[in-house]
Structures are given as C-alpha cells and as structure tokens.
Design a protein around this motif. Structure first.
Motif, PDB file in Angstrom:
ATOM      1  N   ALA A  47       0.803  -1.119   0.078  1.00 31.92           N
ATOM      2  CA  ALA A  47      -0.007   0.042  -0.049  1.00 31.92           C
ATOM      3  C   ALA A  47       0.948   1.213  -0.029  1.00 31.92           C
ATOM      4  CB  ALA A  47      -0.841   0.101   1.307  1.00 31.92           C
ATOM      5  N   ALA A  48       0.177   2.340  -0.434  1.00 31.05           N
ATOM      6  CA  ALA A  48       0.954   3.771  -0.506  1.00 31.05           C
ATOM      7  C   ALA A  48       0.660   4.387   0.751  1.00 31.05           C
ATOM      8  CB  ALA A  48       0.739   4.384  -1.774  1.00 31.05           C
ATOM      9  N   LEU A  49       1.356   5.354   1.353  1.00 28.64           N
ATOM     10  CA  LEU A  49       1.043   6.142   2.510  1.00 28.64           C
ATOM     11  C   LEU A  49       1.203   7.518   1.953  1.00 28.64           C
ATOM     12  CD1 LEU A  49       0.309   6.145   5.513  1.00 28.64           C
ATOM     13  CD2 LEU A  49       2.703   6.572   5.914  1.00 28.64           C
ATOM     14  N   ILE A  50       0.030   8.388   1.862  1.00 29.16           N
ATOM     15  CA  ILE A  50       0.224   9.540   1.604  1.00 29.16           C
ATOM     16  C   ILE A  50      -0.100  10.514   2.859  1.00 29.16           C
ATOM     17  CG2 ILE A  50      -0.514   9.333  -0.770  1.00 29.16           C
ATOM     18  CD1 ILE A  50      -3.355  10.638  -0.320  1.00 29.16           C
ATOM     19  N   ASP A  51       0.398  11.695   2.954  1.00 26.75           N
ATOM     20  CA  ASP A  51       0.183  12.638   3.875  1.00 26.75           C
ATOM     21  C   ASP A  51      -0.222  13.830   3.551  1.00 26.75           C
ATOM     22  OD1 ASP A  51       0.921  14.560   6.020  1.00 26.75           O
ATOM     23  OD2 ASP A  51       2.503  13.399   6.645  1.00 26.75           O
ATOM     24  N   VAL A  52      -1.548  13.956   4.040  1.00 26.27           N
ATOM     25  CA  VAL A  52      -2.253  15.173   3.366  1.00 26.27           C
ATOM     26  C   VAL A  52      -2.154  16.387   4.256  1.00 26.27           C
ATOM     27  CG1 VAL A  52      -3.964  13.596   2.145  1.00 26.27           C
ATOM     28  CG2 VAL A  52      -4.436  14.416   4.557  1.00 26.27           C
ATOM     29  N   ARG A  53      -1.124  16.614   5.129  1.00 26.94           N
ATOM     30  CA  ARG A  53      -0.968  17.827   6.122  1.00 26.94           C
ATOM     31  C   ARG A  53      -0.229  18.730   5.190  1.00 26.94           C
ATOM     32  NH1 ARG A  53       2.555  15.852  10.455  1.00 26.94           N
ATOM     33  NH2 ARG A  53       3.624  14.944   8.565  1.00 26.94           N
ATOM     34  N   SER A  54      -0.221  20.000   5.701  1.00 29.52           N
ATOM     35  CA  SER A  54       0.278  21.241   5.323  1.00 29.52           C
ATOM     36  C   SER A  54       1.823  20.966   5.019  1.00 29.52           C
ATOM     37  CB  SER A  54      -0.107  22.601   5.964  1.00 29.52           C
ATOM     38  OG  SER A  54       0.684  22.486   7.318  1.00 29.52           O
ATOM     39  N   ALA A  55       2.352  21.658   4.284  1.00 30.74           N
ATOM     40  CA  ALA A  55       3.874  21.798   4.398  1.00 30.74           C
ATOM     41  C   ALA A  55       4.568  21.964   5.450  1.00 30.74           C
ATOM     42  CB  ALA A  55       4.331  22.823   3.000  1.00 30.74           C
ATOM     43  N   GLN A  56       4.419  22.864   6.254  1.00 28.61           N
ATOM     44  CA  GLN A  56       4.813  23.244   7.692  1.00 28.61           C
ATOM     45  C   GLN A  56       4.636  21.844   8.482  1.00 28.61           C
ATOM     46  OE1 GLN A  56       3.416  26.587   9.683  1.00 28.61           O
ATOM     47  NE2 GLN A  56       4.525  26.157  11.370  1.00 28.61           N
ATOM     48  N   GLU A  57       3.388  21.269   8.511  1.00 28.95           N
ATOM     49  CA  GLU A  57       3.255  19.995   9.182  1.00 28.95           C
ATOM     50  C   GLU A  57       4.069  18.833   8.777  1.00 28.95           C
ATOM     51  OE1 GLU A  57      -1.186  19.599  10.763  1.00 28.95           O
ATOM     52  OE2 GLU A  57      -1.054  20.147   8.727  1.00 28.95           O
ATOM     53  N   TRP A  58       4.304  18.816   7.434  1.00 28.04           N
ATOM     54  CA  TRP A  58       5.071  17.622   6.633  1.00 28.04           C
ATOM     55  C   TRP A  58       6.629  18.035   7.201  1.00 28.04           C
ATOM     56  CZ3 TRP A  58       5.319  13.451   3.569  1.00 28.04           C
ATOM     57  CH2 TRP A  58       6.365  13.252   2.883  1.00 28.04           C
ATOM     58  N   ARG A  59       6.902  19.281   7.389  1.00 24.07           N
ATOM     59  CA  ARG A  59       8.421  19.527   7.756  1.00 24.07           C
ATOM     60  C   ARG A  59       8.709  19.115   9.030  1.00 24.07           C
ATOM     61  NH1 ARG A  59       7.702  23.892   4.031  1.00 24.07           N
ATOM     62  NH2 ARG A  59       6.990  25.154   5.627  1.00 24.07           N
ATOM     63  N   SER A  60       7.711  19.154   9.815  1.00 23.31           N
ATOM     64  CA  SER A  60       7.802  18.880  11.441  1.00 23.31           C
ATOM     65  C   SER A  60       8.104  17.450  11.684  1.00 23.31           C
ATOM     66  CB  SER A  60       6.618  19.563  12.154  1.00 23.31           C
ATOM     67  OG  SER A  60       5.459  18.794  11.905  1.00 23.31           O
ATOM     68  N   GLY A  61       7.967  16.612  10.901  1.00 18.73           N
ATOM     69  CA  GLY A  61       8.252  15.205  10.983  1.00 18.73           C
ATOM     70  C   GLY A  61       7.178  14.365  10.185  1.00 18.73           C
ATOM     71  N   ARG A  62       7.520  13.090   9.423  1.00 14.54           N
ATOM     72  CA  ARG A  62       6.573  12.503   8.611  1.00 14.54           C
ATOM     73  C   ARG A  62       6.943  11.094   8.753  1.00 14.54           C
ATOM     74  NH1 ARG A  62      10.140  15.555   5.877  1.00 14.54           N
ATOM     75  NH2 ARG A  62      11.523  14.383   4.441  1.00 14.54           N
ATOM     76  N   ALA A  63       6.157  10.222   8.497  1.00 17.30           N
ATOM     77  CA  ALA A  63       6.521   8.646   8.285  1.00 17.30           C
ATOM     78  C   ALA A  63       7.460   8.628   7.179  1.00 17.30           C
ATOM     79  CB  ALA A  63       5.292   7.722   7.916  1.00 17.30           C
ATOM     80  N   PRO A  64       8.489   7.916   7.134  1.00 16.19           N
ATOM     81  CA  PRO A  64       9.787   7.742   6.125  1.00 16.19           C
ATOM     82  C   PRO A  64       9.105   7.460   4.871  1.00 16.19           C
ATOM     83  CG  PRO A  64      10.362   6.677   8.128  1.00 16.19           C
ATOM     84  CD  PRO A  64       8.987   6.864   8.520  1.00 16.19           C
ATOM     85  N   GLN A  65       8.148   6.610   4.676  1.00 16.06           N
ATOM     86  CA  GLN A  65       7.312   5.922   3.620  1.00 16.06           C
ATOM     87  C   GLN A  65       6.356   6.775   2.710  1.00 16.06           C
ATOM     88  OE1 GLN A  65       6.968   4.956   6.604  1.00 16.06           O
ATOM     89  NE2 GLN A  65       6.121   2.869   6.242  1.00 16.06           N
ATOM     90  N   ALA A  66       5.975   7.754   3.595  1.00 16.22           N
ATOM     91  CA  ALA A  66       4.850   8.775   3.073  1.00 16.22           C
ATOM     92  C   ALA A  66       5.358   9.623   1.943  1.00 16.22           C
ATOM     93  CB  ALA A  66       4.524   9.510   4.423  1.00 16.22           C
ATOM     94  N   LYS A  67       4.136   9.959   1.181  1.00 15.76           N
ATOM     95  CA  LYS A  67       4.467  10.741  -0.166  1.00 15.76           C
ATOM     96  C   LYS A  67       3.705  12.045   0.235  1.00 15.76           C
ATOM     97  CE  LYS A  67       3.364  11.382  -4.935  1.00 15.76           C
ATOM     98  NZ  LYS A  67       2.827  10.818  -6.200  1.00 15.76           N
ATOM     99  N   HIS A  68       4.065  13.266   0.129  1.00 15.38           N
ATOM    100  CA  HIS A  68       3.353  14.340   0.469  1.00 15.38           C
ATOM    101  C   HIS A  68       2.291  14.947  -0.535  1.00 15.38           C
ATOM    102  CE1 HIS A  68       3.280  18.891   2.061  1.00 15.38           C
ATOM    103  NE2 HIS A  68       2.353  18.062   2.557  1.00 15.38           N
ATOM    104  N   VAL A  69       1.181  14.733  -0.167  1.00 19.01           N
ATOM    105  CA  VAL A  69       0.036  15.252  -0.976  1.00 19.01           C
ATOM    106  C   VAL A  69      -0.854  15.994  -0.184  1.00 19.01           C
ATOM    107  CG1 VAL A  69      -1.840  14.751  -2.817  1.00 19.01           C
ATOM    108  CG2 VAL A  69       0.339  13.281  -2.379  1.00 19.01           C
ATOM    109  N   PRO A  70      -0.780  17.255  -0.161  1.00 14.16           N
ATOM    110  CA  PRO A  70      -1.661  18.178   0.832  1.00 14.16           C
ATOM    111  C   PRO A  70      -3.179  17.962   0.387  1.00 14.16           C
ATOM    112  CG  PRO A  70       0.227  19.505   0.133  1.00 14.16           C
ATOM    113  CD  PRO A  70       0.393  18.075  -0.609  1.00 14.16           C
ATOM    114  N   LEU A  71      -4.104  18.080   1.344  1.00 14.97           N
ATOM    115  CA  LEU A  71      -5.490  17.852   1.069  1.00 14.97           C
ATOM    116  C   LEU A  71      -5.860  18.767   0.001  1.00 14.97           C
ATOM    117  CD1 LEU A  71      -7.925  16.213   1.692  1.00 14.97           C
ATOM    118  CD2 LEU A  71      -8.486  17.874   3.391  1.00 14.97           C
ATOM    119  N   ASP A  72      -5.548  19.909  -0.108  1.00 15.92           N
ATOM    120  CA  ASP A  72      -6.160  20.762  -1.242  1.00 15.92           C
ATOM    121  C   ASP A  72      -5.683  20.533  -2.554  1.00 15.92           C
ATOM    122  OD1 ASP A  72      -3.426  21.763  -0.549  1.00 15.92           O
ATOM    123  OD2 ASP A  72      -4.041  23.752  -0.571  1.00 15.92           O
TER     124      ASP A  72
END
Length: 113
Positions: free
Chosen positions: A31-56
């Motif tokens: 499965a893929a993990l997508i992190d839908v948080r803001s860029a600032q939240e993303w920079r504060s720490g993320r799961a290593p395998q996550a791809k950043h795709v903000p909800l907007d």
C-alpha cells in the motif's frame, strides 16, 4: 431499494479507518501512504515511506497516486485523512484513513523522519 437501504448507502463510509498496526500491515503488502497535511506540518516530521500530497492539492488532482494499490491517508489527528480517504474512494481507490494520524503513529513508536 427501500428508504432505509438508500439512507445507509448515502451515509456509509466508502473507505476503511485503520489502526497504526493495520496500516503497517497494509504498507508491508504494497500500500501507499500519503500525508495530506500542510507543508509546515510535513516538515515537522513524517513517516519515512509517506508521499506528501496536501489535502487541497488532492482535491484537484490525484496524479501520481497509483490506483492499483491500496492508499492510506494520514494527517495530524485523522480528520483530514478521513476526508482524503473519502475523496479517493469515490474516485475508485481502495482507500484507508489512519485513525489518530501522526499523533497515533508517534505514540506507537513508529519512525518519524
């Protein structure tokens, strides 16, 4: 279809909410993990395998998200990821929302980058 059946269908969740342990099992199965948080939240720490795709951005495009694999959405607490999972599910994805979001991920002792 009766009224009750119609209402159940209208208000049912088209996605599944999963625990951190269930998400880890899904991830180990491809499965893929997508992190839908803001860029600032993303920079504060993320799961290593996550791809950043903000909800907007996800609301306007799902480009780059493989429709042939399950997708787990994660946010800070689980609210935005539920919205993301609902959106993905309505577009034909096998979608999941991580219950408790990154707060639960951290509490479970999972790695954060």
């Amino acid at each position: 279809m009766g009224l009750i059946s119609s209402l159940k269908k209208a208000f049912s969740k088209p996605y599944t909410t999963v625990s951190v342990a269930e998400a880890k099992d899904l991830l180990s199965s491809g499965a893929a993990l997508i992190d839908v948080r803001s860029a600032q939240e993303w920079r504060s720490g993320r799961a290593p395998q996550a791809k950043h795709v903000p909800l907007d951005r996800l609301q306007t495009s799902t480009a780059g998200i493989n429709k042939n694999k399950p997708v787990i959405a994660v946010c800070a607490s689980g609210v935005r990821s539920a919205s993301a999972a609902r959106l993905l599910a309505t577009q034909g994805y096998q979608a999941y929302s991580l219950r408790g979001g990154m707060s639960a991920w951290r509490a479970a002792g999972e790695p954060v980058r």
